[in-house]
Each structure stands twice: as structure tokens, then as C-alpha cells.
Design a protein around this motif. Structure first.
Motif, PDB file in Angstrom:
ATOM      1  N   LEU A 194       0.483  -0.954   0.214  1.00 22.27           N
ATOM      2  CA  LEU A 194       0.052   0.009  -0.440  1.00 22.27           C
ATOM      3  C   LEU A 194       1.181   1.359  -0.317  1.00 22.27           C
ATOM      4  N   GLU A 195       1.954   1.295   0.768  1.00 21.60           N
ATOM      5  CA  GLU A 195       3.274   2.245   0.654  1.00 21.60           C
ATOM      6  C   GLU A 195       3.077   2.653  -0.876  1.00 21.60           C
ATOM      7  N   ASP A 196       3.773   1.801  -1.254  1.00 20.89           N
ATOM      8  CA  ASP A 196       4.740   1.489  -1.916  1.00 20.89           C
ATOM      9  C   ASP A 196       3.165   2.134  -3.886  1.00 20.89           C
ATOM     10  N   LEU A 197       1.778   1.378  -3.957  1.00 19.58           N
ATOM     11  CA  LEU A 197       1.153   2.323  -4.119  1.00 19.58           C
ATOM     12  C   LEU A 197       0.565   4.162  -3.967  1.00 19.58           C
ATOM     13  N   ARG A 198       0.756   3.649  -2.840  1.00 18.98           N
ATOM     14  CA  ARG A 198       0.430   5.452  -2.165  1.00 18.98           C
ATOM     15  C   ARG A 198       2.168   6.854  -2.967  1.00 18.98           C
ATOM     16  N   GLU A 199       3.089   6.038  -3.086  1.00 14.12           N
ATOM     17  CA  GLU A 199       4.224   7.023  -3.391  1.00 14.12           C
ATOM     18  C   GLU A 199       3.793   7.419  -5.778  1.00 14.12           C
ATOM     19  N   ARG A 200       3.382   6.240  -5.885  1.00 11.95           N
ATOM     20  CA  ARG A 200       2.786   6.303  -6.789  1.00 11.95           C
ATOM     21  C   ARG A 200       2.113   6.846  -7.601  1.00 11.95           C
ATOM     22  N   LEU A 201       0.663   7.132  -6.437  1.00 14.26           N
ATOM     23  CA  LEU A 201      -0.022   8.621  -6.536  1.00 14.26           C
ATOM     24  C   LEU A 201      -0.150   9.846  -7.170  1.00 14.26           C
ATOM     25  N   ARG A 202      -0.087  10.747  -7.696  1.00 17.18           N
ATOM     26  CA  ARG A 202      -0.136  11.592  -7.318  1.00 17.18           C
ATOM     27  C   ARG A 202      -0.870  12.809  -6.919  1.00 17.18           C
ATOM     28  N   VAL A 203      -1.674  12.129  -5.974  1.00 14.38           N
ATOM     29  CA  VAL A 203      -2.494  12.877  -4.759  1.00 14.38           C
ATOM     30  C   VAL A 203      -2.387  12.114  -3.747  1.00 14.38           C
ATOM     31  N   GLU A 204      -2.522  13.324  -2.517  1.00 17.15           N
ATOM     32  CA  GLU A 204      -2.612  13.462  -1.446  1.00 17.15           C
ATOM     33  C   GLU A 204      -3.445  11.717  -0.962  1.00 17.15           C
ATOM     34  N   SER A 205      -2.637  10.680   0.295  1.00 13.42           N
ATOM     35  CA  SER A 205      -3.101  10.549   0.423  1.00 13.42           C
ATOM     36  C   SER A 205      -2.998   9.357   2.046  1.00 13.42           C
ATOM     37  N   GLY A 206      -3.258   9.012   2.622  1.00 15.60           N
ATOM     38  CA  GLY A 206      -3.217   8.910   4.106  1.00 15.60           C
ATOM     39  C   GLY A 206      -3.449   7.201   4.053  1.00 15.60           C
ATOM     40  N   LEU A 207      -2.428   5.983   5.154  1.00 16.96           N
ATOM     41  CA  LEU A 207      -3.012   5.136   5.118  1.00 16.96           C
ATOM     42  C   LEU A 207      -3.108   4.546   6.714  1.00 16.96           C
ATOM     43  N   VAL A 208      -4.565   3.672   6.922  1.00 13.75           N
ATOM     44  CA  VAL A 208      -4.703   3.551   8.610  1.00 13.75           C
ATOM     45  C   VAL A 208      -4.218   2.561   8.640  1.00 13.75           C
ATOM     46  N   ILE A 209      -3.498   1.643   9.362  1.00  9.39           N
ATOM     47  CA  ILE A 209      -3.762   0.133   9.517  1.00  9.39           C
ATOM     48  C   ILE A 209      -4.035  -0.682  10.907  1.00  9.39           C
ATOM     49  N   VAL A 210      -4.894  -0.909  10.680  1.00 10.32           N
ATOM     50  CA  VAL A 210      -5.974  -1.210  12.198  1.00 10.32           C
ATOM     51  C   VAL A 210      -4.897  -2.800  12.393  1.00 10.32           C
ATOM     52  N   GLY A 211      -3.776  -2.327  13.834  1.00 10.85           N
ATOM     53  CA  GLY A 211      -3.919  -3.518  14.442  1.00 10.85           C
ATOM     54  C   GLY A 211      -4.323  -4.997  14.872  1.00 10.85           C
ATOM     55  N   SER A 212      -3.737  -6.069  14.151  1.00  8.45           N
ATOM     56  CA  SER A 212      -4.118  -7.473  14.476  1.00  8.45           C
ATOM     57  C   SER A 212      -5.321  -7.664  14.209  1.00  8.45           C
ATOM     58  N   ALA A 213      -5.782  -6.671  13.126  1.00  6.49           N
ATOM     59  CA  ALA A 213      -7.471  -7.334  12.716  1.00  6.49           C
ATOM     60  C   ALA A 213      -6.394  -7.122  10.614  1.00  6.49           C
ATOM     61  N   ASP A 214      -8.106  -8.237  10.358  1.00  5.10           N
ATOM     62  CA  ASP A 214      -7.807  -9.269   8.817  1.00  5.10           C
ATOM     63  C   ASP A 214      -8.699  -7.736   7.466  1.00  5.10           C
ATOM     64  N   ASP A 215      -8.981  -8.757   6.630  1.00  5.46           N
ATOM     65  CA  ASP A 215      -8.951  -7.969   6.189  1.00  5.46           C
ATOM     66  C   ASP A 215     -10.455  -7.466   5.902  1.00  5.46           C
ATOM     67  N   GLN A 216     -11.227  -7.548   7.684  1.00  2.00           N
ATOM     68  CA  GLN A 216     -12.684  -6.937   7.493  1.00  2.00           C
ATOM     69  C   GLN A 216     -12.918  -6.406   8.394  1.00  2.00           C
ATOM     70  N   LEU A 217     -11.161  -6.102   8.930  1.00  7.64           N
ATOM     71  CA  LEU A 217     -10.956  -4.946   9.773  1.00  7.64           C
ATOM     72  C   LEU A 217     -11.019  -5.602  11.374  1.00  7.64           C
ATOM     73  N   ARG A 218     -11.759  -7.640  11.097  1.00  6.77           N
ATOM     74  CA  ARG A 218     -12.060  -7.945  12.651  1.00  6.77           C
ATOM     75  C   ARG A 218     -10.228  -8.062  13.613  1.00  6.77           C
ATOM     76  N   VAL A 219     -11.243  -7.484  15.309  1.00  6.59           N
ATOM     77  CA  VAL A 219      -9.829  -8.305  15.653  1.00  6.59           C
ATOM     78  C   VAL A 219      -9.983 -10.138  16.506  1.00  6.59           C
ATOM     79  N   SER A 220      -9.850 -10.736  16.402  1.00  3.74           N
ATOM     80  CA  SER A 220      -9.500 -12.123  16.601  1.00  3.74           C
ATOM     81  C   SER A 220     -10.236 -11.333  18.718  1.00  3.74           C
ATOM     82  N   LYS A 221     -11.299 -12.797  18.990  1.00  8.90           N
ATOM     83  CA  LYS A 221     -11.130 -12.339  20.429  1.00  8.90           C
ATOM     84  C   LYS A 221     -10.116 -12.200  21.727  1.00  8.90           C
ATOM     85  N   SER A 222      -9.597 -13.299  21.222  1.00  9.55           N
ATOM     86  CA  SER A 222      -8.638 -13.405  21.925  1.00  9.55           C
ATOM     87  C   SER A 222      -7.489 -12.479  22.096  1.00  9.55           C
ATOM     88  N   THR A 223      -7.173 -11.509  21.055  1.00  5.89           N
ATOM     89  CA  THR A 223      -6.909  -9.965  21.251  1.00  5.89           C
ATOM     90  C   THR A 223      -7.182  -8.496  22.027  1.00  5.89           C
TER      91      THR A 223
END
Length: 145
Positions: A96-125
Motif C-alpha cells: 500500500l505504501e508503494d502504491l501511495r508513492e506512485r499516486l499523484r494525489v494526497e493519500s493516507g494509510l491507516v493500519i488496524v493492528g491485529s485486524a484481518d481484511d474485514q477489519l475484525r480483531v480476534s476475540k483473544s486479542t
């Protein structure tokens, strides 16, 4: 031949026309989840919108990795916010950082710690961290604002 993507693009553009008619002059932010994020980027290339929020943006397609020199996503002209799970398989931080570097527009990135693709965090975590999924979801929404 008309594809499913053509139908989705047409339906989304039609809905945008309705929104513009009903709410003239209001800003429009497209938000998409997974393949909907890729669709939101496609629509943003065709329509006048304020920005795009891509949640769980799929970096790999049948045509290869997104962000390569011939990828039309690089022609975006509005700001883009990417939100991804730390343990997601659709996209990872470095790509995602590589993609952002190639974009010619302002961009941001939020990484949700311990989350999967659906932004779900395991019950144990969640238990270990003393939080709930609702609290994680609230933090995600706040990061979009």
C-alpha cells in the motif's frame, strides 16, 4: 459485451446523479469495502467527487498487482485514504505504501493492528487488549473523519 463491472459503474454513477440532484453543492466522498474500494476508485476517475476511502483495498487482481505504471488508478485526481488490517491478505502495508508513492494525489494509510481484511480483531486479542470490536470500529470511523 457488458460486464458486471459495467453494471456496477453505471448503477453507482446513476446514484451519484441522484445525490447531486437532491443535495446540490454537497461534497461527495466515496467509501468502498474490498472490491467496492476498487469500484470507488474507478468511479472517482469518471465523476467529480471530493475524495475516496478504500477499506481493505484489493491490491492483487487477475491482471496483476495494482499501482503498476499502466494502472489507471494512478490517474486519480482526488485524495485517497486506505484502511487495511495488519493481518489482511488482500493488501499489506508495504504494498500500500508503494502504491501511495506512485499516486499523484494526497493519500493516507491507516493500519488496524491485529485486524484481518474485514477489519475484525480476534476475540483473544480483544480480550487481551481489554477492548471490544465496537471500540475498534469506532476508532476506524474516527480515522475517516
Amino acid at each position: 459485451m457488458i460486464t458486471s463491472l459495467d453494471h456496477m459503474l453505471a448503477a453507482t454513477r446513476s446514484k451519484l446523479a441522484e445525490l447531486r440532484a437532491d443535495h446540490n453543492g454537497r461534497s461527495i466522498v466515496l467509501v468502498g469495502f474490498n472490491t467496492g474500494a476498487a469500484l470507488a476508485c474507478q468511479v472517482a476517475l469518471l465523476e467529480n467527487v471530493t475524495s475516496v476511502v478504500c477499506i481493505g483495498f484489493p491490491l492483487n487482481t487477475v491482471e496483476g498487482k495494482r499501482g503498476l505504471p499502466d494502472d489507471n488508478i494512478l490517474n486519480l485526481s482526488v485524495p485517497v485514504l486506505f484502511i487495511a488490517g495488519e493481518h489482511g491478505t488482500n493488501s499489506n502495508k508495504d504494498d500500500l505504501e508503494d502504491l501511495r508513492e506512485r499516486l499523484r494525489v494526497e493519500s493516507g494509510l491507516v493500519i488496524v493492528g491485529s485486524a484481518d481484511d474485514q477489519l475484525r480483531v480476534s476475540k483473544s486479542t480483544l480480550y487481551t487488549e481489554g477492548v471490544t470490536q465496537s471500540m475498534v470500529d469506532h476508532c476506524i470511523v474516527v480515522s475517516i473523519k
